[in-house]
Scaffold this motif. Sequence first.
Motif, PDB file in Angstrom:
ATOM      1  N   LEU A  90       8.089   0.876  -2.034  1.00  0.00           N
ATOM      2  CA  LEU A  90       8.174   0.088  -0.812  1.00  0.00           C
ATOM      3  C   LEU A  90       9.078  -1.136  -0.958  1.00  0.00           C
ATOM      4  O   LEU A  90       9.554  -1.663   0.052  1.00  0.00           O
ATOM      5  CB  LEU A  90       6.777  -0.368  -0.384  1.00  0.00           C
ATOM      6  N   SER A  91       9.313  -1.583  -2.180  1.00  0.00           N
ATOM      7  CA  SER A  91      10.078  -2.814  -2.389  1.00  0.00           C
ATOM      8  C   SER A  91      11.497  -2.583  -2.884  1.00  0.00           C
ATOM      9  O   SER A  91      12.360  -3.459  -2.695  1.00  0.00           O
ATOM     10  CB  SER A  91       9.345  -3.726  -3.387  1.00  0.00           C
ATOM     11  N   MET A  92      11.769  -1.453  -3.503  1.00  0.00           N
ATOM     12  CA  MET A  92      13.064  -1.244  -4.130  1.00  0.00           C
ATOM     13  C   MET A  92      14.212  -1.333  -3.127  1.00  0.00           C
ATOM     14  O   MET A  92      15.239  -1.979  -3.370  1.00  0.00           O
ATOM     15  CB  MET A  92      13.086   0.117  -4.831  1.00  0.00           C
ATOM     16  N   LEU A 110       5.913  -7.529   5.373  1.00  0.00           N
ATOM     17  CA  LEU A 110       5.248  -6.758   6.427  1.00  0.00           C
ATOM     18  C   LEU A 110       4.907  -5.349   5.936  1.00  0.00           C
ATOM     19  O   LEU A 110       3.773  -4.872   6.100  1.00  0.00           O
ATOM     20  CB  LEU A 110       6.153  -6.709   7.655  1.00  0.00           C
ATOM     21  N   VAL A 111       5.891  -4.679   5.338  1.00  0.00           N
ATOM     22  CA  VAL A 111       5.689  -3.293   4.892  1.00  0.00           C
ATOM     23  C   VAL A 111       4.602  -3.218   3.820  1.00  0.00           C
ATOM     24  O   VAL A 111       3.715  -2.359   3.874  1.00  0.00           O
ATOM     25  CB  VAL A 111       7.019  -2.707   4.378  1.00  0.00           C
ATOM     26  N   VAL A 112       4.662  -4.127   2.849  1.00  0.00           N
ATOM     27  CA  VAL A 112       3.687  -4.101   1.762  1.00  0.00           C
ATOM     28  C   VAL A 112       2.293  -4.449   2.286  1.00  0.00           C
ATOM     29  O   VAL A 112       1.290  -3.836   1.880  1.00  0.00           O
ATOM     30  CB  VAL A 112       4.121  -5.063   0.641  1.00  0.00           C
ATOM     31  N   ALA A 113       2.194  -5.423   3.187  1.00  0.00           N
ATOM     32  CA  ALA A 113       0.883  -5.791   3.741  1.00  0.00           C
ATOM     33  C   ALA A 113       0.263  -4.630   4.499  1.00  0.00           C
ATOM     34  O   ALA A 113      -0.964  -4.434   4.465  1.00  0.00           O
ATOM     35  CB  ALA A 113       1.027  -7.007   4.659  1.00  0.00           C
ATOM     36  N   THR A 124      -5.588  -0.323   2.493  1.00  0.00           N
ATOM     37  CA  THR A 124      -6.041   0.312   1.257  1.00  0.00           C
ATOM     38  C   THR A 124      -7.209  -0.448   0.650  1.00  0.00           C
ATOM     39  O   THR A 124      -8.179   0.149   0.172  1.00  0.00           O
ATOM     40  CB  THR A 124      -4.880   0.405   0.252  1.00  0.00           C
ATOM     41  N   GLN A 125      -7.157  -1.778   0.661  1.00  0.00           N
ATOM     42  CA  GLN A 125      -8.268  -2.556   0.136  1.00  0.00           C
ATOM     43  C   GLN A 125      -9.519  -2.413   0.998  1.00  0.00           C
ATOM     44  O   GLN A 125     -10.630  -2.580   0.508  1.00  0.00           O
ATOM     45  CB  GLN A 125      -7.872  -4.037   0.035  1.00  0.00           C
ATOM     46  N   LEU A 126      -9.324  -2.095   2.267  1.00  0.00           N
ATOM     47  CA  LEU A 126     -10.466  -1.870   3.150  1.00  0.00           C
ATOM     48  C   LEU A 126     -11.006  -0.449   3.058  1.00  0.00           C
ATOM     49  O   LEU A 126     -11.979  -0.115   3.749  1.00  0.00           O
ATOM     50  CB  LEU A 126     -10.076  -2.173   4.602  1.00  0.00           C
ATOM     51  N   GLY A 127     -10.396   0.378   2.230  1.00  0.00           N
ATOM     52  CA  GLY A 127     -10.902   1.732   2.023  1.00  0.00           C
ATOM     53  C   GLY A 127     -10.269   2.787   2.898  1.00  0.00           C
ATOM     54  O   GLY A 127     -10.724   3.940   2.902  1.00  0.00           O
ATOM     55  N   ASP A 128      -9.235   2.443   3.649  1.00  0.00           N
ATOM     56  CA  ASP A 128      -8.570   3.418   4.508  1.00  0.00           C
ATOM     57  C   ASP A 128      -7.426   4.098   3.753  1.00  0.00           C
ATOM     58  O   ASP A 128      -6.843   3.519   2.834  1.00  0.00           O
ATOM     59  CB  ASP A 128      -8.020   2.737   5.770  1.00  0.00           C
ATOM     60  N   THR A 129      -7.100   5.298   4.179  1.00  0.00           N
ATOM     61  CA  THR A 129      -5.995   6.043   3.583  1.00  0.00           C
ATOM     62  C   THR A 129      -4.694   5.678   4.300  1.00  0.00           C
ATOM     63  O   THR A 129      -4.615   5.718   5.521  1.00  0.00           O
ATOM     64  CB  THR A 129      -6.230   7.556   3.696  1.00  0.00           C
ATOM     65  N   VAL A 130      -3.685   5.330   3.522  1.00  0.00           N
ATOM     66  CA  VAL A 130      -2.408   4.892   4.078  1.00  0.00           C
ATOM     67  C   VAL A 130      -1.282   5.693   3.442  1.00  0.00           C
ATOM     68  O   VAL A 130      -1.218   5.799   2.211  1.00  0.00           O
ATOM     69  CB  VAL A 130      -2.172   3.381   3.827  1.00  0.00           C
ATOM     70  N   ARG A 131      -0.419   6.247   4.255  1.00  0.00           N
ATOM     71  CA  ARG A 131       0.780   6.912   3.765  1.00  0.00           C
ATOM     72  C   ARG A 131       1.943   5.924   3.778  1.00  0.00           C
ATOM     73  O   ARG A 131       2.020   5.050   4.642  1.00  0.00           O
ATOM     74  CB  ARG A 131       1.118   8.130   4.627  1.00  0.00           C
ATOM     75  N   LEU A 132       2.858   6.080   2.816  1.00  0.00           N
ATOM     76  CA  LEU A 132       3.993   5.165   2.742  1.00  0.00           C
ATOM     77  C   LEU A 132       4.852   5.253   3.998  1.00  0.00           C
ATOM     78  O   LEU A 132       5.394   4.245   4.467  1.00  0.00           O
ATOM     79  CB  LEU A 132       4.831   5.478   1.496  1.00  0.00           C
ATOM     80  N   GLY A 133       4.961   6.460   4.552  1.00  0.00           N
ATOM     81  CA  GLY A 133       5.731   6.603   5.779  1.00  0.00           C
ATOM     82  C   GLY A 133       5.141   5.824   6.939  1.00  0.00           C
ATOM     83  O   GLY A 133       5.873   5.329   7.805  1.00  0.00           O
ATOM     84  N   ARG A 181       5.443   1.535  10.935  1.00  0.00           N
ATOM     85  CA  ARG A 181       4.882   0.315  11.508  1.00  0.00           C
ATOM     86  C   ARG A 181       5.936  -0.795  11.543  1.00  0.00           C
ATOM     87  O   ARG A 181       6.045  -1.543  12.529  1.00  0.00           O
ATOM     88  CB  ARG A 181       3.682  -0.137  10.689  1.00  0.00           C
ATOM     89  N   ALA A 182       6.724  -0.913  10.469  1.00  0.00           N
ATOM     90  CA  ALA A 182       7.773  -1.925  10.433  1.00  0.00           C
ATOM     91  C   ALA A 182       8.820  -1.671  11.510  1.00  0.00           C
ATOM     92  O   ALA A 182       9.278  -2.607  12.181  1.00  0.00           O
ATOM     93  CB  ALA A 182       8.415  -1.955   9.057  1.00  0.00           C
ATOM     94  N   LEU A 183       9.203  -0.421  11.697  1.00  0.00           N
ATOM     95  CA  LEU A 183      10.189  -0.103  12.727  1.00  0.00           C
ATOM     96  C   LEU A 183       9.627  -0.349  14.122  1.00  0.00           C
ATOM     97  O   LEU A 183      10.332  -0.839  15.016  1.00  0.00           O
ATOM     98  CB  LEU A 183      10.632   1.362  12.586  1.00  0.00           C
TER      99      LEU A 183
END
Length: 333
Positions: free
Chosen positions: A34-36, A99-102, A108-117, A122-124
Amino acid sequence: MSLPPSDLRPLALGEIVDRAATFWRQHFRPLLILSMGFNLLTYILSKVLQLTLQGSPLIQASQGGGGDLAELGAAVFRLMLTMGGVLLGSLWLYYLNTLVVARYVVPTQLGDTVRLGDCVQRALKRLGTFTGAYLLSLGWGVGTLLLLSVPGGLLVGVGALLVARPDGASLRIVGLSLIAIGSILLGLGMLGALLWYLLRFCLLGSVVAMEDASAWRSFRRSGALLSGRVEPGFTGRVPVRAMILVTVVSIILIAVSILCGLPALILQLIYRNPDNPAVSLAPQSLLIPAELLQVMGQAVFNPLGLVVYATLYLDMRVRREGLDLERRLDAAS
């Protein structure tokens, strides 16, 4: 590291850093992905500035080549525009990366499943809102910069007037002293404005990532989360807590940047121009790989700071809005 509802609670400062570091280690690969790209784009902008500076008539003039005064003035204007564009573009990319990393860290910390896409989508989707909030933050930052620069600017102006007077050497000495003191105050004011800006808007990316609000509301929301007090004592003030976290993150990232930038620095020292030490003659075939090593090091460690900010955002939601109680009720039902 996803948190069960029972572990979602107000955190001490050390716990925020520890939890962020643990999350960074456990989710190293997706955070790097996500950062590269953002780090590469920032490097490209800085490279454009570097090449523009090397080909500028100012460098030729500094090497004794002279030059027309009008041409030098135009070169200074173009260089200032380029530097301003690179700075604003790099800052925009940094907050967009936040924004993207948050968007990945908080769910994820709340236990939800998140895809990188999903994070990129969301950023777009929120790009216009984010850019509007970013422009609002820049306006606020410029106002703060002007305010903090007033004392130093006044001293420099008065000192310049005294130096220009042909009344005697004593006034010239006083004027030079005022210019020196004013320059120091001006530099401190600029540094203070930059630090205040980074502190004031460190949660802006997290707010835009997690909340469906307009640019103006996101701008105000990021400030509201960082105001007031959440605990008794000096460190109970939210700006102080955020300042400590920003300082810790900045020290880590500056140390990593210096360490990873040593190869490029050594090359520039080896190939420095004897006629103008400020100009390096290092071949780009060697310099670019060395600079990319620094970019890689920043891409590895920059997410740690972004995770700290996302964890701070989550902690503020827990302390101010009872997000932990809300999640426990949802889990119980």
